[in-house]
Design a protein around this motif. Structure first.
Motif, PDB file in Angstrom:
ATOM      1  N   ARG A  83      34.578   6.681  56.130  1.00 38.93           N
ATOM      2  CA  ARG A  83      35.642   6.240  57.286  1.00 38.93           C
ATOM      3  C   ARG A  83      34.983   5.730  58.467  1.00 38.93           C
ATOM      4  N   GLU A  84      33.997   6.338  59.109  1.00 34.87           N
ATOM      5  CA  GLU A  84      32.958   5.957  60.152  1.00 34.87           C
ATOM      6  C   GLU A  84      32.481   4.853  59.982  1.00 34.87           C
ATOM      7  N   LYS A  85      31.854   4.708  58.906  1.00 32.26           N
ATOM      8  CA  LYS A  85      31.212   3.393  58.583  1.00 32.26           C
ATOM      9  C   LYS A  85      32.123   2.423  58.546  1.00 32.26           C
ATOM     10  N   VAL A  86      33.244   2.321  57.911  1.00 32.34           N
ATOM     11  CA  VAL A  86      34.327   1.512  57.856  1.00 32.34           C
ATOM     12  C   VAL A  86      34.799   1.092  59.211  1.00 32.34           C
ATOM     13  N   SER A  87      35.041   2.010  59.975  1.00 35.48           N
ATOM     14  CA  SER A  87      35.505   1.741  61.415  1.00 35.48           C
ATOM     15  C   SER A  87      34.474   0.900  62.174  1.00 35.48           C
ATOM     16  N   LEU A  88      33.188   1.276  62.116  1.00 35.69           N
ATOM     17  CA  LEU A  88      32.121   0.640  62.726  1.00 35.69           C
ATOM     18  C   LEU A  88      32.044  -0.790  62.400  1.00 35.69           C
ATOM     19  N   TYR A  89      31.914  -0.969  60.973  1.00 35.48           N
ATOM     20  CA  TYR A  89      31.630  -2.451  60.481  1.00 35.48           C
ATOM     21  C   TYR A  89      32.641  -3.436  60.329  1.00 35.48           C
ATOM     22  N   ARG A  90      33.994  -2.668  59.893  1.00 35.49           N
ATOM     23  CA  ARG A  90      35.220  -3.546  59.694  1.00 35.49           C
ATOM     24  C   ARG A  90      36.149  -3.187  60.953  1.00 35.49           C
ATOM     25  N   GLY A  91      36.463  -2.007  61.298  1.00 35.68           N
ATOM     26  CA  GLY A  91      37.421  -1.931  62.313  1.00 35.68           C
ATOM     27  C   GLY A  91      38.758  -1.629  61.549  1.00 35.68           C
ATOM     28  N   GLY A  92      38.857  -1.590  60.380  1.00 31.82           N
ATOM     29  CA  GLY A  92      40.413  -1.434  59.780  1.00 31.82           C
ATOM     30  C   GLY A  92      40.228  -1.322  58.238  1.00 31.82           C
ATOM     31  N   ASP A  93      40.664  -2.074  57.439  1.00 36.28           N
ATOM     32  CA  ASP A  93      40.696  -1.830  56.123  1.00 36.28           C
ATOM     33  C   ASP A  93      39.283  -1.510  55.374  1.00 36.28           C
ATOM     34  N   PRO A  94      39.107  -0.736  54.503  1.00 41.13           N
ATOM     35  CA  PRO A  94      37.772  -0.571  53.937  1.00 41.13           C
ATOM     36  C   PRO A  94      37.200  -1.823  53.291  1.00 41.13           C
ATOM     37  N   LEU A  95      38.107  -2.795  52.750  1.00 44.03           N
ATOM     38  CA  LEU A  95      37.550  -3.934  52.055  1.00 44.03           C
ATOM     39  C   LEU A  95      38.411  -4.863  52.587  1.00 44.03           C
ATOM     40  N   PRO A  96      37.463  -6.308  52.730  1.00 41.14           N
ATOM     41  CA  PRO A  96      38.187  -7.478  52.953  1.00 41.14           C
ATOM     42  C   PRO A  96      39.106  -8.188  51.707  1.00 41.14           C
ATOM     43  N   ASP A  97      39.981  -9.086  52.029  1.00 44.76           N
ATOM     44  CA  ASP A  97      40.712  -9.647  50.871  1.00 44.76           C
ATOM     45  C   ASP A  97      39.779 -10.160  49.781  1.00 44.76           C
ATOM     46  N   VAL A  98      39.724  -9.541  48.469  1.00 39.23           N
ATOM     47  CA  VAL A  98      38.883 -10.187  47.414  1.00 39.23           C
ATOM     48  C   VAL A  98      39.635 -10.782  46.352  1.00 39.23           C
ATOM     49  N   VAL A  99      41.040 -10.799  46.407  1.00 36.00           N
ATOM     50  CA  VAL A  99      41.837 -11.192  45.223  1.00 36.00           C
ATOM     51  C   VAL A  99      41.642 -12.707  45.041  1.00 36.00           C
ATOM     52  N   GLU A 100      40.993 -12.814  43.706  1.00 35.08           N
ATOM     53  CA  GLU A 100      40.918 -14.183  42.954  1.00 35.08           C
ATOM     54  C   GLU A 100      39.600 -14.837  43.614  1.00 35.08           C
ATOM     55  N   LYS A 101      38.723 -14.118  44.204  1.00 36.50           N
ATOM     56  CA  LYS A 101      37.492 -14.445  44.899  1.00 36.50           C
ATOM     57  C   LYS A 101      36.271 -14.300  44.035  1.00 36.50           C
ATOM     58  N   ARG A 102      35.306 -15.010  44.243  1.00 38.76           N
ATOM     59  CA  ARG A 102      34.160 -14.944  43.619  1.00 38.76           C
ATOM     60  C   ARG A 102      33.216 -14.226  44.663  1.00 38.76           C
ATOM     61  N   VAL A 103      32.690 -13.110  44.271  1.00 40.60           N
ATOM     62  CA  VAL A 103      32.111 -12.053  45.166  1.00 40.60           C
ATOM     63  C   VAL A 103      30.687 -11.808  44.655  1.00 40.60           C
ATOM     64  N   VAL A 104      29.700 -11.989  45.649  1.00 38.15           N
ATOM     65  CA  VAL A 104      28.462 -11.441  45.323  1.00 38.15           C
ATOM     66  C   VAL A 104      28.160 -10.028  46.443  1.00 38.15           C
ATOM     67  N   VAL A 105      27.761  -9.048  45.571  1.00 38.14           N
ATOM     68  CA  VAL A 105      27.533  -7.631  46.472  1.00 38.14           C
ATOM     69  C   VAL A 105      26.013  -7.696  46.509  1.00 38.14           C
ATOM     70  N   VAL A 106      25.647  -7.367  47.653  1.00 39.98           N
ATOM     71  CA  VAL A 106      24.155  -7.486  47.943  1.00 39.98           C
ATOM     72  C   VAL A 106      23.726  -6.098  48.580  1.00 39.98           C
ATOM     73  N   ASP A 107      22.551  -5.575  48.045  1.00 41.14           N
ATOM     74  CA  ASP A 107      21.989  -4.618  48.746  1.00 41.14           C
ATOM     75  C   ASP A 107      20.390  -4.828  48.599  1.00 41.14           C
TER      76      ASP A 107
END
Length: 213
Positions: free
Chosen positions: A104-128
């Protein structure tokens, strides 16, 4: 061998480009995934954001991941490893509660809100910056799939073949620059694998070539 995370990102972007992969959104796993993700997002001309999870280490061996807690509070456990190590429910409950706060602290730091952006019907590339056991990547992929993404691709510079193969069950495709049979740790494949601070990681989220206005 990669010079650093930026070099790894460029080589990963080359591979994705060569496969004609496209993306509406690139999600990096903080912290080390952000320098890699910035290169990929710029090449694919897609916005860069984050998807967050934290690993849960084994008792007396915190580097050995027995599971991961995702930004939405859900958890994934390596049941075979838990059984082999005889890890009790009390330990898992305690660690999950602790990691939920950390994530939750990480989400707050990097996004400031919801844990995930809107991904509905999107092509998403997850990177590490790489995978070893794949616990964190698995938790992140499940968040994105559950969020309703149209297509989910995991892209990493390096990972062991068995982990990459297992992760194929969690998404539509797995792309890796290197997949050596002899695999010890992700950092062994980088000449510079210095820790990325939260401040540095967050800086990669600033406007890039594919950022939305």
């Amino acid at each position: 061998m990669f010079a650093d995370r930026e070099d790894a990102g460029r080589r990963l972007a080359d591979l994705l480009d060569g496969r004609d992969e496209t993306a509406d959104l690139v999600l990096a796993i903080p912290r080390g995934g952000l320098p890699v993700g910035r290169e990929v997002a710029d090449r694919l001309r897609a916005p860069l954001d984050v998807v967050v999870a934290t690993k849960v280490g084994a008792p007396d061996n915190p580097e050995l991941a027995v599971g991961a807690v995702a930004g939405d509070g859900s958890a994934w456990w390596n049941e075979d490893l838990l059984s082999y190590l005889d890890v009790g429910d009390d330990y898992l409950d305690r660690e999950r509660e602790r990691e939920v706060e950390a994530v939750r602290e990480k989400v707050s730091l990097y996004r400031g809100g919801d844990p995930l952006p809107d991904v509905v019907e999107k092509r998403v590339v997850v990177v590490d910056d790489g995978v070893a056991t794949g616990a964190t990547a698995r938790a992140c992929l499940r968040q994105v799939v559950a969020g309703g993404a149209e297509r989910v691709v995991l892209a990493v510079p390096v990972g062991p073949p068995h982990t990459l193969s297992e992760l194929e069950a969690e998404c539509d495709a797995v792309v890796a620059v290197e997949s050596p049979e002899a695999f010890g740790a992700v950092g062994a494949f980088y000449r510079d694998f210095a820790q990325v601070s939260d401040e540095e990681a967050a800086s990669y989220l600033r406007d890039g070539a594919g950022a939305e206005p």
